[in-house]
Design an enzyme around this catalytic site. Structure first.
Site, PDB file in Angstrom:
ATOM      1  N   GLU A   1       0.812  -1.218   0.000  1.00  0.00           N
ATOM      2  CA  GLU A   1       0.000   0.000   0.000  1.00  0.00           C
ATOM      3  C   GLU A   1       0.852   1.277   0.000  1.00  0.00           C
ATOM      4  O   GLU A   1       0.383   2.342   0.385  1.00  0.00           O
ATOM      5  CB  GLU A   1      -0.953  -0.010   1.203  1.00  0.00           C
ATOM      6  CG  GLU A   1      -1.981  -1.122   1.137  1.00  0.00           C
ATOM      7  CD  GLU A   1      -2.864  -1.152   2.382  1.00  0.00           C
ATOM      8  OE1 GLU A   1      -2.462  -1.781   3.379  1.00  0.00           O
ATOM      9  OE2 GLU A   1      -3.932  -0.539   2.359  1.00  0.00           O
TER      10      GLU A   1
ATOM     11  N   TYR B   1      -9.360   1.737  -6.071  1.00  0.00           N
ATOM     12  CA  TYR B   1      -8.504   2.851  -6.490  1.00  0.00           C
ATOM     13  C   TYR B   1      -8.724   3.320  -7.920  1.00  0.00           C
ATOM     14  O   TYR B   1      -7.907   4.063  -8.453  1.00  0.00           O
ATOM     15  CB  TYR B   1      -7.033   2.492  -6.237  1.00  0.00           C
ATOM     16  CG  TYR B   1      -6.809   2.235  -4.767  1.00  0.00           C
ATOM     17  CD1 TYR B   1      -6.983   3.279  -3.848  1.00  0.00           C
ATOM     18  CD2 TYR B   1      -6.506   0.965  -4.290  1.00  0.00           C
ATOM     19  CE1 TYR B   1      -6.827   3.052  -2.493  1.00  0.00           C
ATOM     20  CE2 TYR B   1      -6.354   0.737  -2.931  1.00  0.00           C
ATOM     21  CZ  TYR B   1      -6.507   1.776  -2.035  1.00  0.00           C
ATOM     22  OH  TYR B   1      -6.362   1.545  -0.699  1.00  0.00           O
TER      23      TYR B   1
ATOM     24  N   ASP C   1     -15.182  -1.596   9.659  1.00  0.00           N
ATOM     25  CA  ASP C   1     -15.955  -1.992   8.471  1.00  0.00           C
ATOM     26  C   ASP C   1     -16.871  -3.170   8.771  1.00  0.00           C
ATOM     27  O   ASP C   1     -16.472  -4.130   9.451  1.00  0.00           O
ATOM     28  CB  ASP C   1     -14.999  -2.377   7.337  1.00  0.00           C
ATOM     29  CG  ASP C   1     -14.053  -1.241   6.943  1.00  0.00           C
ATOM     30  OD1 ASP C   1     -14.272  -0.096   7.383  1.00  0.00           O
ATOM     31  OD2 ASP C   1     -13.096  -1.523   6.196  1.00  0.00           O
TER      32      ASP C   1
ATOM     33  N   ARG D   1     -11.077   3.044  11.339  1.00  0.00           N
ATOM     34  CA  ARG D   1     -12.263   2.886  10.501  1.00  0.00           C
ATOM     35  C   ARG D   1     -12.701   1.440  10.662  1.00  0.00           C
ATOM     36  O   ARG D   1     -11.910   0.525  10.435  1.00  0.00           O
ATOM     37  CB  ARG D   1     -11.948   3.192   9.040  1.00  0.00           C
ATOM     38  CG  ARG D   1     -13.200   3.425   8.169  1.00  0.00           C
ATOM     39  CD  ARG D   1     -12.882   3.392   6.682  1.00  0.00           C
ATOM     40  NE  ARG D   1     -12.599   2.032   6.290  1.00  0.00           N
ATOM     41  CZ  ARG D   1     -11.626   1.654   5.470  1.00  0.00           C
ATOM     42  NH1 ARG D   1     -10.823   2.539   4.937  1.00  0.00           N
ATOM     43  NH2 ARG D   1     -11.451   0.378   5.182  1.00  0.00           N
TER      44      ARG D   1
ATOM     45  N   ASN E   1      -9.459  -0.963  10.678  1.00  0.00           N
ATOM     46  CA  ASN E   1      -8.259  -0.382  10.049  1.00  0.00           C
ATOM     47  C   ASN E   1      -7.749   0.746  10.928  1.00  0.00           C
ATOM     48  O   ASN E   1      -8.425   1.762  11.086  1.00  0.00           O
ATOM     49  CB  ASN E   1      -8.608   0.140   8.659  1.00  0.00           C
ATOM     50  CG  ASN E   1      -8.887  -0.988   7.673  1.00  0.00           C
ATOM     51  OD1 ASN E   1      -7.964  -1.649   7.211  1.00  0.00           O
ATOM     52  ND2 ASN E   1     -10.147  -1.233   7.395  1.00  0.00           N
TER      53      ASN E   1
ATOM     54  N   SER F   1      -5.974  -3.015   1.422  1.00  0.00           N
ATOM     55  CA  SER F   1      -6.277  -2.627   0.041  1.00  0.00           C
ATOM     56  C   SER F   1      -6.653  -3.816  -0.841  1.00  0.00           C
ATOM     57  O   SER F   1      -6.508  -3.751  -2.055  1.00  0.00           O
ATOM     58  CB  SER F   1      -5.102  -1.866  -0.594  1.00  0.00           C
ATOM     59  OG  SER F   1      -4.989  -0.593   0.000  1.00  0.00           O
TER      60      SER F   1
ATOM     61  N   GLY G   1      -7.341   4.922   4.823  1.00  0.00           N
ATOM     62  CA  GLY G   1      -7.044   5.864   3.736  1.00  0.00           C
ATOM     63  C   GLY G   1      -7.425   7.268   4.185  1.00  0.00           C
ATOM     64  O   GLY G   1      -8.441   7.455   4.861  1.00  0.00           O
TER      65      GLY G   1
ATOM     66  N   GLU H   1     -13.601  -5.816   9.661  1.00  0.00           N
ATOM     67  CA  GLU H   1     -12.237  -5.540  10.125  1.00  0.00           C
ATOM     68  C   GLU H   1     -12.121  -4.126  10.676  1.00  0.00           C
ATOM     69  O   GLU H   1     -12.976  -3.273  10.441  1.00  0.00           O
ATOM     70  CB  GLU H   1     -11.239  -5.712   8.975  1.00  0.00           C
ATOM     71  CG  GLU H   1     -11.529  -4.761   7.831  1.00  0.00           C
ATOM     72  CD  GLU H   1     -10.314  -4.516   6.946  1.00  0.00           C
ATOM     73  OE1 GLU H   1      -9.201  -4.918   7.305  1.00  0.00           O
ATOM     74  OE2 GLU H   1     -10.502  -3.870   5.904  1.00  0.00           O
TER      75      GLU H   1
HETATM   76  P1  ATP Z   1      -8.797  -2.534   3.490  1.00  0.00           P
HETATM   77  O1  ATP Z   1      -8.286  -1.900   2.234  1.00  0.00           O
HETATM   78  O2  ATP Z   1     -10.124  -1.951   3.892  1.00  0.00           O
HETATM   79  O3  ATP Z   1      -7.816  -2.617   4.587  1.00  0.00           O
HETATM   80  P2  ATP Z   1      -8.499  -5.443   3.265  1.00  0.00           P
HETATM   81  O4  ATP Z   1      -7.430  -5.630   2.260  1.00  0.00           O
HETATM   82  O5  ATP Z   1      -8.131  -5.556   4.700  1.00  0.00           O
HETATM   83  O6  ATP Z   1      -9.232  -4.043   3.041  1.00  0.00           O
HETATM   84  P3  ATP Z   1     -11.014  -6.936   3.501  1.00  0.00           P
HETATM   85  O7  ATP Z   1     -11.756  -5.742   3.946  1.00  0.00           O
HETATM   86  O8  ATP Z   1     -10.826  -8.014   4.489  1.00  0.00           O
HETATM   87  O9  ATP Z   1      -9.604  -6.519   2.863  1.00  0.00           O
HETATM   88  O10 ATP Z   1     -11.733  -7.572   2.228  1.00  0.00           O
HETATM   89  C1  ATP Z   1     -11.817  -6.843   1.000  1.00  0.00           C
HETATM   90  C2  ATP Z   1     -13.200  -6.946   0.403  1.00  0.00           C
HETATM   91  O11 ATP Z   1     -13.507  -8.310   0.074  1.00  0.00           O
HETATM   92  C3  ATP Z   1     -14.339  -6.524   1.310  1.00  0.00           C
HETATM   93  O12 ATP Z   1     -14.503  -5.127   1.328  1.00  0.00           O
HETATM   94  C4  ATP Z   1     -15.516  -7.268   0.638  1.00  0.00           C
HETATM   95  O13 ATP Z   1     -15.918  -6.639  -0.566  1.00  0.00           O
HETATM   96  C5  ATP Z   1     -14.884  -8.600   0.281  1.00  0.00           C
HETATM   97  N1  ATP Z   1     -15.004  -9.590   1.373  1.00  0.00           N
HETATM   98  C6  ATP Z   1     -14.004  -9.899   2.224  1.00  0.00           C
HETATM   99  N2  ATP Z   1     -14.374 -10.859   3.091  1.00  0.00           N
HETATM  100  C7  ATP Z   1     -15.649 -11.155   2.797  1.00  0.00           C
HETATM  101  C8  ATP Z   1     -16.589 -12.084   3.344  1.00  0.00           C
HETATM  102  N3  ATP Z   1     -16.261 -12.888   4.352  1.00  0.00           N
HETATM  103  N4  ATP Z   1     -17.849 -12.131   2.789  1.00  0.00           N
HETATM  104  C9  ATP Z   1     -18.166 -11.304   1.762  1.00  0.00           C
HETATM  105  N5  ATP Z   1     -17.316 -10.409   1.196  1.00  0.00           N
HETATM  106  C10 ATP Z   1     -16.067 -10.338   1.700  1.00  0.00           C
HETATM  107 MG    MG Z   2      -8.027  -3.962   6.064  1.00  0.00          MG
HETATM  108 MG    MG Z   3     -11.377  -3.723   4.114  1.00  0.00          MG
HETATM  109 MG    MG Z   4      -6.434  -1.357   5.550  1.00  0.00          MG
END
Ligand code: ATP
Ligand code: MG
Ligand code: MG
Ligand code: MG
Length: 339
Positions: A15, A245, A286, A284, A302, A174, A306, A300
């Site tokens: 990221e 993005y 989610d 944040r 964060n 991300s 962002g 999760e």
């Molecule tokens: P961030 O950029 O917010 O830190 P991240 O890389 O930590 O994101 P996650 O938020 O865990 O990733 O997952 C990314 C996306 O994948 C979610 O926003 C959602 O669209 C989808 N997703 C993840 N896990 C699930 C799930 N268990 N059921 C349905 N959709 C999911």
């Molecule tokens: Mg995350």
């Molecule tokens: Mg996420």
């Molecule tokens: Mg993040």
């Protein structure tokens, strides 16, 4: 007296570029008469660039190489009132930089070592949140060695969760390295990809159907408050890197059009999570919401979301009555609060 802020950006994670674009926003949006913001870019190799090189890297949007070793680079931080580690992912959002700043006795924005590390690791965060009764999807932890040595046992765990399921590196953001595996055939490339980025991987059961994605901002230290709730909408199958993005791929709806009981529950769960994970400053949080079934899960937390002027976290606070510059002012005050 102007507050002197050292803005750390870039870093070693996937990221890196996202962090630099947040940093450009912070530099542009903050009133020069109140803050003196100095950017310090950390290259992808983890070295700390000089101020001239940092400015150039900010404009370029990335810094592959160059700079000082961490400790000599970090020494420069002594000339500032507060450090804003606007870094995402491993070696930035995960407690490592927070440990360095803590040892150096420098006040900084955001969560400390424990809150950062536990929130970053999706499995560790889920264990803690489960102990606090926060609703979450079913999941399994898999280690790289297990996938290499006993892949059939890993497949059996995936079958228990059922398909489709999400495969994620435990410590990233991300959506880097995240796949939705629709079948056993799709599981192998998904696991190979996730394990190329982390030794710990989480398998997550998918919500029943594509969920609505609701996010809330938390601000504070020991008496945190929650913002209004926002919603992200997009046409893509899930919120992947491209959707996050690429201009126009997703839209933000603030406040989220959901029943009041749902948004109140989300704000309450976000504060429970912030406290349970020992977060500080900002986070944040989610959520996934499936209207048809009433499912509401915390996805999760964060700890360094962002932070461009058009990012969800600042937008949530703007809608709650706190503009971008006021938000940063508050974060600096929270960093300087004894904790
Ligand atoms: P961030 O950029 O917010 O830190 P991240 O890389 O930590 O994101 P996650 O938020 O865990 O990733 O997952 C990314 C996306 O994948 C979610 O926003 C959602 O669209 C989808 N997703 C993840 N896990 C699930 C799930 N268990 N059921 C349905 N959709 C999911
Ligand atoms: Mg995350
Ligand atoms: Mg996420
Ligand atoms: Mg993040």
């Amino acid at each position: 007296m102007k507050k002197r802020i050292l803005l750390l950006a870039g870093g070693q994670s996937g990221e890196h570029e996202v962090s630099l674009s947040s940093a450009r926003s912070v530099l542009k949006a903050l009133p020069q008469d109140v803050f003196e913001v100095t950017p310090l870019v950390i290259s992808k190799e983890g070295r700390w660039l000089e101020s001239g090189a940092s400015r150039l890297a900010l404009e370029a949007g990335h810094a592959e190489t160059g700079g000082d070793l961490v400790l000599s680079g970090a020494q420069r931080a002594n000339d500032f009132d507060v450090v804003f580690p606007l870094l995402h992912g491993p070696m930035g959002e995960d407690g490592t930089v927070q440990g360095l700043l803590t040892l150096a006795g420098l006040p900084f924005v955001g969560s400390g070592v424990l809150g950062s590390a536990v929130s970053m690791d999706k499995v560790m965060a889920k264990s803690v949140l489960a102990a606090h009764g926060v609703p979450q999807v079913a999941y399994r932890l898999v280690l790289r060695g297990e996938w290499r040595q006993t892949p059939e046992a890993v497949v059996a765990q995936a079958r228990e969760l059922g398909f489709p399921l999400f495969v994620k590196p435990a410590n990233l953001g991300s959506s880097v390295g995240i796949s939705k595996a629709r079948s056993e055939e799709e599981l192998t490339p998904a696991l190979d990809l996730a394990f190329s980025l982390d030794r710990r991987v989480i398998l997550e059961a998918m919500t029943s159907g594509k969920p609505r994605e609701l996010e809330v901002g938390v601000l504070g230290n020991d008496a945190p408050t929650a913002s209004v709730v926002g919603e992200l909408r997009f046409g893509a199958d899930f919120y992947d890197y491209h959707t996050k993005y690429t201009e126009g791929e997703a839209t933000m709806h603030i406040p989220a059009p959901v029943p009041r009981a749902v948004s109140e529950r989300i704000r309450e769960l976000a504060l429970t999570a912030f406290k349970a994970l020992d977060c500080a400053g900002l986070a944040r949080v989610d959520f996934f919401y499936v209207e048809a079934t009433g499912e509401l899960y915390l996805n999760e937390v964060n700890t360094m979301p962002g932070f461009t002027t058009t990012s969800m976290y600042p937008k949530l606070w703007e809608a709650s009555g706190l503009g971008y510059a006021e938000l940063v002012t508050r974060l600096v005050e929270l960093a300087l609060e004894a904790r």
